[in-house]
Design a protein around this motif. Structure first.
Motif, PDB file in Angstrom:
ATOM      1  N   TYR A 156       0.826  -1.209   0.000  1.00  0.00           N
ATOM      2  CA  TYR A 156       0.000   0.000   0.000  1.00  0.00           C
ATOM      3  C   TYR A 156       0.862   1.261   0.000  1.00  0.00           C
ATOM      4  O   TYR A 156       0.423   2.316  -0.452  1.00  0.00           O
ATOM      5  N   GLY A 157       2.096   1.125   0.476  1.00  0.00           N
ATOM      6  CA  GLY A 157       3.023   2.244   0.381  1.00  0.00           C
ATOM      7  C   GLY A 157       3.336   2.579  -1.063  1.00  0.00           C
ATOM      8  O   GLY A 157       3.397   3.754  -1.450  1.00  0.00           O
ATOM      9  N   VAL A 158       3.523   1.545  -1.899  1.00  0.00           N
ATOM     10  CA  VAL A 158       3.794   1.755  -3.324  1.00  0.00           C
ATOM     11  C   VAL A 158       2.603   2.435  -3.999  1.00  0.00           C
ATOM     12  O   VAL A 158       2.756   3.387  -4.779  1.00  0.00           O
ATOM     13  N   ILE A 159       1.394   1.946  -3.721  1.00  0.00           N
ATOM     14  CA  ILE A 159       0.195   2.510  -4.349  1.00  0.00           C
ATOM     15  C   ILE A 159       0.036   3.984  -4.001  1.00  0.00           C
ATOM     16  O   ILE A 159      -0.168   4.837  -4.881  1.00  0.00           O
ATOM     17  N   LEU A 160       0.133   4.300  -2.712  1.00  0.00           N
ATOM     18  CA  LEU A 160      -0.065   5.687  -2.279  1.00  0.00           C
ATOM     19  C   LEU A 160       1.118   6.568  -2.661  1.00  0.00           C
ATOM     20  O   LEU A 160       0.934   7.743  -2.984  1.00  0.00           O
ATOM     21  N   ALA A 161       2.329   5.996  -2.622  1.00  0.00           N
ATOM     22  CA  ALA A 161       3.506   6.779  -3.023  1.00  0.00           C
ATOM     23  C   ALA A 161       3.434   7.144  -4.496  1.00  0.00           C
ATOM     24  O   ALA A 161       3.864   8.237  -4.896  1.00  0.00           O
ATOM     25  N   SER A 162       2.896   6.256  -5.323  1.00  0.00           N
ATOM     26  CA  SER A 162       2.750   6.557  -6.745  1.00  0.00           C
ATOM     27  C   SER A 162       1.877   7.784  -6.942  1.00  0.00           C
ATOM     28  O   SER A 162       2.198   8.683  -7.742  1.00  0.00           O
ATOM     29  N   ALA A 163       0.756   7.827  -6.199  1.00  0.00           N
ATOM     30  CA  ALA A 163      -0.139   8.980  -6.299  1.00  0.00           C
ATOM     31  C   ALA A 163       0.543  10.257  -5.817  1.00  0.00           C
ATOM     32  O   ALA A 163       0.403  11.320  -6.426  1.00  0.00           O
ATOM     33  N   GLU A 164       1.304  10.150  -4.727  1.00  0.00           N
ATOM     34  CA  GLU A 164       1.983  11.336  -4.193  1.00  0.00           C
ATOM     35  C   GLU A 164       3.081  11.825  -5.127  1.00  0.00           C
ATOM     36  O   GLU A 164       3.265  13.030  -5.314  1.00  0.00           O
ATOM     37  N   LEU A 165       3.819  10.909  -5.719  1.00  0.00           N
ATOM     38  CA  LEU A 165       4.871  11.298  -6.657  1.00  0.00           C
ATOM     39  C   LEU A 165       4.300  12.078  -7.834  1.00  0.00           C
ATOM     40  O   LEU A 165       4.888  13.063  -8.301  1.00  0.00           O
ATOM     41  N   LEU A 166       3.144  11.647  -8.306  1.00  0.00           N
ATOM     42  CA  LEU A 166       2.523  12.313  -9.449  1.00  0.00           C
ATOM     43  C   LEU A 166       1.855  13.621  -9.045  1.00  0.00           C
ATOM     44  O   LEU A 166       1.948  14.627  -9.750  1.00  0.00           O
ATOM     45  N   GLU A 167       1.186  13.608  -7.881  1.00  0.00           N
ATOM     46  CA  GLU A 167       0.444  14.798  -7.457  1.00  0.00           C
ATOM     47  C   GLU A 167       1.366  15.932  -7.048  1.00  0.00           C
ATOM     48  O   GLU A 167       1.132  17.101  -7.355  1.00  0.00           O
ATOM     49  N   ARG A 168       2.475  15.595  -6.349  1.00  0.00           N
ATOM     50  CA  ARG A 168       3.329  16.628  -5.764  1.00  0.00           C
ATOM     51  C   ARG A 168       4.614  16.869  -6.544  1.00  0.00           C
ATOM     52  O   ARG A 168       5.371  17.773  -6.218  1.00  0.00           O
TER      53      ARG A 168
END
Length: 491
Positions: free
Chosen positions: A297-309
């Motif tokens: 779940y860290g990978v899933i959420l980190a992917s979103a954060e990398l793209l968003e921020r």
């Protein structure tokens, strides 16, 4: 003394007389079979294909509900002006509801049946998911998504029903194939988000995402209650009717004789997991389950954060966004409020998500030829390496490649530990071992959002090092597991 000598002779003579003429008929009447015998005799057929499609589709619904938070987070951050910890708290509460209710649903399923609990969990999840789309505030959103997490936890009964109806030799193939349903749900929600959110908004996305679950509820009527459950509760007539129905669908035959209830051994207790024989194995399995869930779940959420921020290459885009957005002094407190996903970001998420089945063939080969322990140690070690590689300043294609491999590796980790846990414990402890491991799994999922969505924005390298370190610990724990289950019969 003479009397004592004549007694066995009398018994023998009576036994010979009783087994004289009617011997064939009596032997036929004494023939019995268990549900396990019936399942193996009937074999794999049309019923199991329908079972695999319907029960496997529960993974589509579960993936859509879980992945929904990742694609909606940037929008609710913008709408309600949320801080990082508030966005992370939503995901944590979803898994908190999942963890607590999974224990309750498991107890109820053992008492009242898998099918009933599966139906209730889908009705519960669909109802609260629809209510979420009308959330008037952040607090209501958190509460309703927690209720959705409670409902989603009952979807595991679909996997149990599927497992209890499958012949032994097909179970090892069905688990990796079931990953396709989770992948389909993840891709579906990301694809819907890329179209629905920019046009009619996130509330309509949630409403549309509830439709597959509602459709699946209507398909449940084609799947019967588990015959193993019916037999365990003494309802042999219902179990027999179910098995005969399966035999007709598969155009097969039932075993000869009478269906009997097997002798139930003493069920496992929590203390059995910590018995000297399994203590080390149990503790290391718990560490691995927690770490794998934390990384997944860290990978899933980190992917979103990398793209968003836009946190790659050590960039601190916060100051840039303040300049661009300008004006309002509130922007300085949470400068990333309205940095929504672009079409290219959705494409990146889709490509990285496809990675979840990329290593399935290699994973199956590793499990069967290298063994469970070594295969898991290798994939966990590679997961740790690719977390660190995310810190390399690379192109967009390079970032997609790293995320693709990470999703492939964390999915392979889940497949392997699931198989190992089911094999290492004896039958009387197997469900208990899986249940406790699943609860610890949710703890890892609850912690992951605060690393991916809070710590990562403060210290990108620090968050990656933490994920990598946990994976290294899991790799060492997997390599040193005291029991290898490759080629070993279930105990």
């Amino acid at each position: 003394m003479a009397a004592k000598q004549t007694e066995p002779v009398t018994v023998i003579s009576l036994r010979k007389l009783s087994l004289g003429a009617p011997e064939p008929q009596q032997q036929k009447e004494l023939k019995t079979f268990t549900v396990e015998d019936a399942v193996e005799t009937i074999g794999f057929g049309r019923f199991h294909i329908a079972l695999f499609l319907i029960m496997g589709s529960t993974g589509v619904v579960e993936a859509m509900e879980i992945m929904l938070i990742a694609v909606v987070s940037p929008v609710i951050r913008c709408e309600w002006q949320l801080e990082n910890w508030q966005v992370a708290f939503v995901t944590t509460m979803v898994f908190f509801g999942y963890m607590v209710s999974s224990i309750l649903f498991g107890l109820l399923a053992d008492r009242y049946g898998r099918w009933k609990i599966l139906l209730i969990s889908f009705l519960w999840g669909a109802y609260f998911s629809l209510l979420t789309s009308f959330s008037p505030s952040y607090i209501w959103f958190v509460f309703l998504r927690t209720m959705v997490g409670c409902g989603v936890s009952g979807h595991a009964q679909g996997l149990i029903i599927k497992t209890e109806f499958l012949p032994t030799k097909y179970r090892g193939y069905m688990l990796p194939l079931s990953q396709v349903f989770w992948l389909a749900g993840s891709l579906l929600i990301i694809g819907l988000a890329s179209v629905v959110i920019p046009t009619i908004g996130w509330r309509w996305l949630i409403r549309i995402a509830s439709i597959p679950g509602i459709i699946l509820i209507m398909a449940f009527k084609f799947i019967p209650e588990s015959a193993r459950f019916n037999v365990s509760t003494g309802n042999t007539q219902a179990a027999l009717a179910t098995l005969e129905r399966i035999a007709r669908m598969n155009r097969s035959v039932m075993p000869e004789g009478r269906l009997v209830e097997p002798i139930l051994e003493k069920r496992g207790r929590f203390a059995d997991l910590l018995d000297a024989k399994y203590l080390r194995t149990t503790l290391q399995i718990w560490v691995i389950w927690l770490g794998i869930s934390f990384a997944y779940y860290g990978v899933i959420l980190a992917s979103a954060e990398l793209l968003e921020r836009d946190l790659v290459c050590g960039s601190k885009s916060e100051s840039q966004v303040v300049v661009v957005t300008g004006g309002d002094s509130q922007e300085s407190h949470s400068p990333c409020h309205c940095h929504l996903f672009a079409p290219s970001d959705y494409r990146t998420m889709i490509i990285s998500t496809i990675g979840e089945i990329a290593l399935n063939p290699l994973n199956i080969l590793g499990i069967n030829f290298l063994g469970r322990r070594l295969s898991l140690a290798i994939t966990m070690g590679c997961t740790a390496l690719f977390f660190l590689l995310l810190n390399i300043c690379t192109s967009s294609a390079g970032l997609i490649g790293f995320l693709f491999m990470l999703r492939a590796l964390v999915a392979a980790n889940f497949n392997t530990i699931y198989i190992y846990t089911a094999e290492v414990y004896p039958t009387t402890m197997r469900a208990l071992g899986m249940g406790t491991s699943g609860s610890l799994c949710r703890i890892g999922a609850m912690v992951a959002p605060f690393i991916s969505q809070v710590l990562m924005s403060a210290s990108f390298l620090g968050a990656l090092c933490l994920f990598s370190s946990v994976c290294v610990v899991c790799a060492i724990s997997a390599f040193t597991l005291p029991i290898e289950t490759k080629g070993r019969a279930l105990q």
